[in-house]
Design an enzyme around this catalytic site. Sequence first.
Site, PDB file in Angstrom:
ATOM      1  N   ASP A 194      14.474  18.831  75.118  1.00 51.17           N
ATOM      2  CA  ASP A 194      14.339  17.383  75.363  1.00 51.17           C
ATOM      3  C   ASP A 194      12.884  16.998  75.131  1.00 51.17           C
ATOM      4  OD1 ASP A 194      14.431  14.767  76.158  1.00 51.17           O
ATOM      5  OD2 ASP A 194      15.239  15.146  78.154  1.00 51.17           O
ATOM      6  N   LYS A 231       1.038  27.733  76.589  1.00 46.16           N
ATOM      7  CA  LYS A 231       2.228  28.337  75.964  1.00 46.16           C
ATOM      8  C   LYS A 231       1.737  29.321  74.912  1.00 46.16           C
ATOM      9  CE  LYS A 231       6.763  28.224  74.811  1.00 46.16           C
ATOM     10  NZ  LYS A 231       7.363  26.946  74.389  1.00 46.16           N
ATOM     11  N   ALA A 288      10.463  24.300  76.923  1.00 44.85           N
ATOM     12  CA  ALA A 288      10.212  23.172  76.021  1.00 44.85           C
ATOM     13  C   ALA A 288      11.104  23.266  74.787  1.00 44.85           C
ATOM     14  CB  ALA A 288       8.747  23.150  75.607  1.00 44.85           C
ATOM     15  N   GLY A 328      15.213  34.924  75.711  1.00 44.17           N
ATOM     16  CA  GLY A 328      16.391  35.771  75.802  1.00 44.17           C
ATOM     17  C   GLY A 328      16.971  35.921  77.183  1.00 44.17           C
ATOM     18  N   CYS A 364       3.004  26.998  68.484  1.00 44.48           N
ATOM     19  CA  CYS A 364       4.175  26.610  67.691  1.00 44.48           C
ATOM     20  C   CYS A 364       4.041  27.185  66.292  1.00 44.48           C
ATOM     21  CB  CYS A 364       4.310  25.089  67.628  1.00 44.48           C
ATOM     22  SG  CYS A 364       5.721  24.562  66.612  1.00 44.48           S
TER      23      CYS A 364
END
Length: 380
Positions: free
Chosen positions: A81, A235, A78, A313, A201
């Site tokens: 876009d 996530k 994510a 990474g 986030c």
Amino acid sequence: MGTTARRAMTTAYTKGVKPVIFRMHPDRVHDDMVRHGGWAQRLTPVLAAAESLLTHSDPALTTEAYGLTLRNPLGLGAGLDKNVAIPGILQMTGFGFLTFGSVTSRVCAGNPRPWFHRLPADESLVVHVGLANGGAERVAARLRELADASHPRLTALPFKLSVARTNDALAGDLEEGIEDYVASVRALDGLSPLLELNISCPNTTVGEAFTEPDALDRLLAAVDQASPSQRIVLKMPSDKPWEHFRDLVDVALDHRVDGLTLANLRKDRDAVTLDPAIRGNLSGRPVRELSTELVRRTYLHAGDRLTLAGLGGVFDGRHAYDKITAGATLVELVSGLIFRGPAVVGTIAEQLVALAQADGFARVQDAVGSRAEEPARTVA
């Protein structure tokens, strides 16, 4: 032919394109990519030709996950876009699946710019976007438009929608945050095979309230009740102590969560030299070993009850293979595209086959978790 073409494209990118775009501000590069890519993806014959050169096809790469059959285990993470603007361009690079978003229920302007800062020596981006996106209703309309379009290649790959809490002045208490997530879940119901709840986030004004076990339990109970048709993925954060992280995994196991993406941006910036005035958190190489270790521990704790995607990474096949042998069925990347160029996906796919077969596995997926019991391995 594909191997030779990818090597040529990588050389052209690293020697020609990258030095030019790295002299431009990364915010501008990102904006130009989305703007021009939206037009370029209409050239479907050109895209088809490029995809045939960039994609490495091999039956050993075929991966079963979430009831889907993927051409390879590599996915776009994510953040690149957010509004499903350039799916055709992204498909061309050879991914097995794509992730769009993160999307929020309300239109979100994001944080004040600049959003990105490059650290070339560390192969990292400092990210401070703050979930800028057009909102769930706009993205839902975009997906319906693409589904009805005359260019089916634009939606040919399986994809995942990442959903986050709106980062704006209306963000309130925990209950408001739950309602915000659920509003997005309902707006996007049925429009993708997978729905990723981004609870981690680190660039928002209200913080990461749902990385606390009790709060996460309340959120997932509300999502369970909303009963979206998609399978649910979380996530996860990268910066929690294992005991805390394990508690979050246990909460996920108590609900209708099918998988985890490990992991989000790194908050600890001590590993790099960075002006304190630059705001944001780290992607790319500084996340690599941290995310692989989280995959390993989570796989040992949860086994096959959750499908794991390793993110952070991934620039070559060894980085991806380390996450797979630690327990990841899927591997995602974003920074690898920026630092190594669009041929990196096919190159990683080709290297994965060679690495798996050198270990005696007929398929890459057979290697999942094969080294999870081993101590964490340091990767240069």
